[in-house]
Design a protein around this motif. Structure first.
Motif, PDB file in Angstrom:
ATOM      1  N   ALA A  88      24.399  29.078 -16.498  1.00  0.00           N
ATOM      2  CA  ALA A  88      23.892  28.402 -15.041  1.00  0.00           C
ATOM      3  C   ALA A  88      23.869  28.485 -13.764  1.00  0.00           C
ATOM      4  CB  ALA A  88      24.203  26.881 -15.909  1.00  0.00           C
ATOM      5  N   ILE A  89      24.746  29.107 -13.652  1.00  0.00           N
ATOM      6  CA  ILE A  89      25.403  28.680 -12.377  1.00  0.00           C
ATOM      7  C   ILE A  89      24.362  29.343 -11.021  1.00  0.00           C
ATOM      8  CG2 ILE A  89      27.986  29.456 -12.653  1.00  0.00           C
ATOM      9  CD1 ILE A  89      27.563  32.102 -12.136  1.00  0.00           C
ATOM     10  N   PHE A  90      23.233  29.474 -11.273  1.00  0.00           N
ATOM     11  CA  PHE A  90      22.113  30.463 -10.117  1.00  0.00           C
ATOM     12  C   PHE A  90      21.470  29.509 -10.470  1.00  0.00           C
ATOM     13  CE2 PHE A  90      24.659  33.937 -10.473  1.00  0.00           C
ATOM     14  CZ  PHE A  90      25.386  34.389  -9.284  1.00  0.00           C
ATOM     15  N   LYS A  92      19.453  25.268 -10.796  1.00  0.00           N
ATOM     16  CA  LYS A  92      19.463  24.141 -10.916  1.00  0.00           C
ATOM     17  C   LYS A  92      19.181  23.050 -11.763  1.00  0.00           C
ATOM     18  CE  LYS A  92      17.014  24.963  -6.092  1.00  0.00           C
ATOM     19  NZ  LYS A  92      16.113  25.025  -4.880  1.00  0.00           N
ATOM     20  N   VAL A  93      20.193  23.093 -12.416  1.00  0.00           N
ATOM     21  CA  VAL A  93      20.414  22.589 -13.776  1.00  0.00           C
ATOM     22  C   VAL A  93      21.545  21.835 -13.778  1.00  0.00           C
ATOM     23  CG1 VAL A  93      21.418  24.740 -14.519  1.00  0.00           C
ATOM     24  CG2 VAL A  93      19.597  23.075 -15.986  1.00  0.00           C
ATOM     25  N   THR A  94      21.481  20.187 -14.152  1.00  0.00           N
ATOM     26  CA  THR A  94      23.617  19.901 -14.521  1.00  0.00           C
ATOM     27  C   THR A  94      23.002  19.873 -16.206  1.00  0.00           C
ATOM     28  OG1 THR A  94      21.955  17.520 -14.540  1.00  0.00           O
ATOM     29  CG2 THR A  94      22.932  18.441 -12.808  1.00  0.00           C
ATOM     30  N   LEU A  95      24.250  19.938 -16.824  1.00  0.00           N
ATOM     31  CA  LEU A  95      24.782  19.764 -18.148  1.00  0.00           C
ATOM     32  C   LEU A  95      26.187  19.192 -18.000  1.00  0.00           C
ATOM     33  CD1 LEU A  95      25.550  23.978 -18.506  1.00  0.00           C
ATOM     34  CD2 LEU A  95      23.436  22.074 -18.947  1.00  0.00           C
ATOM     35  N   GLU A  96      25.875  17.944 -18.817  1.00  0.00           N
ATOM     36  CA  GLU A  96      26.139  16.559 -18.375  1.00  0.00           C
ATOM     37  C   GLU A  96      26.869  16.393 -20.303  1.00  0.00           C
ATOM     38  OE1 GLU A  96      26.170  14.693 -14.629  1.00  0.00           O
ATOM     39  OE2 GLU A  96      25.174  13.756 -16.765  1.00  0.00           O
ATOM     40  N   LYS A  97      27.883  15.934 -20.297  1.00  0.00           N
ATOM     41  CA  LYS A  97      27.827  14.661 -22.733  1.00  0.00           C
ATOM     42  C   LYS A  97      27.107  13.868 -22.047  1.00  0.00           C
ATOM     43  CE  LYS A  97      31.334  14.399 -26.026  1.00  0.00           C
ATOM     44  NZ  LYS A  97      32.674  14.843 -26.078  1.00  0.00           N
ATOM     45  N   ALA A  98      26.257  13.129 -23.243  1.00  0.00           N
ATOM     46  CA  ALA A  98      25.845  12.012 -22.895  1.00  0.00           C
ATOM     47  C   ALA A  98      25.517  11.297 -23.979  1.00  0.00           C
ATOM     48  CB  ALA A  98      24.147  12.568 -23.092  1.00  0.00           C
ATOM     49  N   ASP A  99      26.848  11.395 -25.033  1.00  0.00           N
ATOM     50  CA  ASP A  99      27.043  10.270 -26.145  1.00  0.00           C
ATOM     51  C   ASP A  99      27.490   8.930 -25.745  1.00  0.00           C
ATOM     52  OD1 ASP A  99      27.740  12.857 -27.362  1.00  0.00           O
ATOM     53  OD2 ASP A  99      29.450  12.236 -28.043  1.00  0.00           O
ATOM     54  N   GLU A 100      27.609   8.831 -24.523  1.00  0.00           N
ATOM     55  CA  GLU A 100      27.567   7.088 -23.819  1.00  0.00           C
ATOM     56  C   GLU A 100      27.036   6.834 -23.632  1.00  0.00           C
ATOM     57  OE1 GLU A 100      30.479   6.959 -20.770  1.00  0.00           O
ATOM     58  OE2 GLU A 100      32.310   7.463 -21.830  1.00  0.00           O
ATOM     59  N   GLN A 101      25.176   7.635 -23.350  1.00  0.00           N
ATOM     60  CA  GLN A 101      24.213   6.528 -23.005  1.00  0.00           C
ATOM     61  C   GLN A 101      23.419   6.374 -24.930  1.00  0.00           C
ATOM     62  OE1 GLN A 101      25.370   9.540 -21.062  1.00  0.00           O
ATOM     63  NE2 GLN A 101      25.763   7.986 -19.959  1.00  0.00           N
ATOM     64  N   TRP A 102      23.569   7.387 -25.831  1.00  0.00           N
ATOM     65  CA  TRP A 102      23.024   7.159 -26.848  1.00  0.00           C
ATOM     66  C   TRP A 102      23.553   6.913 -27.821  1.00  0.00           C
ATOM     67  CZ3 TRP A 102      17.856   7.285 -26.418  1.00  0.00           C
ATOM     68  CH2 TRP A 102      17.181   7.579 -25.003  1.00  0.00           C
TER      69      TRP A 102
END
Length: 315
Positions: A88-90, A92-102
């Motif tokens: 993903a380094i090249f 325009k994308v973000t990768l995040e844990k979403a356990d706290e949102q759902w």
């Protein structure tokens, strides 16, 4: 008839993939075709190594344009995140844990028994229906099995409704339904062990042979078109014993080494065991047993779909 129930899905984590390149990025990484996804249609899928072995399997949702949610074994989360970040380094994308949102619940019930949720029940497998408040949505997983995803701010309210209308049961009961639906899964214990066809992922819409290149695609496609794969996912029952671990070996009367590996197991209502195992096709007509228990033979059961390579390549 099975008593309708709900349970908290504690065994999986959610990865949020966002950004203007998120669709293009994922399309080059995973087995399912994002062109078939909408906010009302989810998909099963897998992420593979260059050699076509699955790092993880998952369910993928398009929450909004350039915003995806991917749900996978929680013990595989960090490994999968690290793998995605390498590519993903090249982008325009973000990768995040979403356990706290759902927060996610598994529901086993008829559409009529879920009318209290005040949203249309999705009729087809993988279909998604969202409440007008956009605070929760329902996914059809298989017959009378649904996932309910709720934003954290609304969990207390919706859980009270669940308690009022359905019985709460342990995760085992949800996993038993997954076994009976023939839906295999990759866990930390068997990551990078199987190509997607070994867990029949292509038979339940998790592999597209029309989408073009992705990591491991050449190997996966070759397995499909040459028809040389000799192992597939099978469902078995077993008289009462301790629940087998993921990865436990299966043995046969006519083979000198292991002929299969347990993918998922759960206890039944009558205290027996049902399991899914990737097993050599030529071993399923023989007497089979789990390691260290040669007297307790496995009984082959049906799964509710057909493995049909000619139909699968049309997807």
């Amino acid at each position: 008839m099975t008593t309708p129930f709900f349970c908290l899905l504690t065994h999986e984590s959610i990865l949020a993939i966002q950004g203007v390149d998120s669709k293009k990025f994922l399309q080059g990484q995973i087995t399912c075709n994002l062109n078939y996804l909408t906010t009302e249609q989810s998909s099963l899928g897998a992420s593979c190594t260059p050699k076509g072995r699955m790092v993880s399997s998952f369910r993928l949702l398009e929450q909004a344009t350039d915003n995806y949610l991917l749900c996978l074994d929680k013990n595989l989360f960090e490994k999968q995140l690290a793998d995605f970040k390498k590519y993903a380094i090249f982008s325009k994308v973000t990768l995040e844990k979403a356990d706290e949102q759902w927060v996610r619940f598994g529901l086993q019930a008829t559409p009529e028994e879920l009318s209290f949720l005040e949203l249309e029940t999705p009729q087809q497998a993988n279909q998604v229906k969202q409440h007008h408040s956009q605070q929760y949505f329902l996914i059809n997983i298989s017959e009378q099995r649904y996932e309910l995803w709720i934003t954290n701010s609304h969990v207390a309210t919706i859980k009270q409704l669940l308690i009022q209308h359905l019985m709460e049961k342990p995760l085992n009961d949800w996993l038993l339904g997954q076994i009976r639906a023939g839906i295999g899964q990759v866990f930390l214990e068997n990551t990078e062990e199987f190509v997607p066809q070994m867990i029949n992922l292509q038979s339940i819409g998790g592999v597209s042979f029309k989408k073009g290149c992705y990591l491991g695609q050449e190997i996966v496609a070759r397995m499909q078109y040459l028809g040389k794969l000799k192992r597939h996912l099978y469902r078995f029952s077993l008289d009462h014993q301790d629940l087998p671990n993921i990865g436990a070996d299966l043995f046969s009367t006519v083979h000198t080494s292991s002929v299969g590996r347990v993918v998922l197991a759960a206890q039944t209502e009558d205290h027996k065991i049902e399991l899914l195992a990737v097993t050599q096709d030529d071993a399923t007509t023989n007497e089979l047993w789990l390691q260290d228990n040669q007297t307790n033979h496995l009984k082959l059961l049906s799964i509710p779909y057909e493995v049909n390579p000619e139909e699968e390549i049309k997807y």
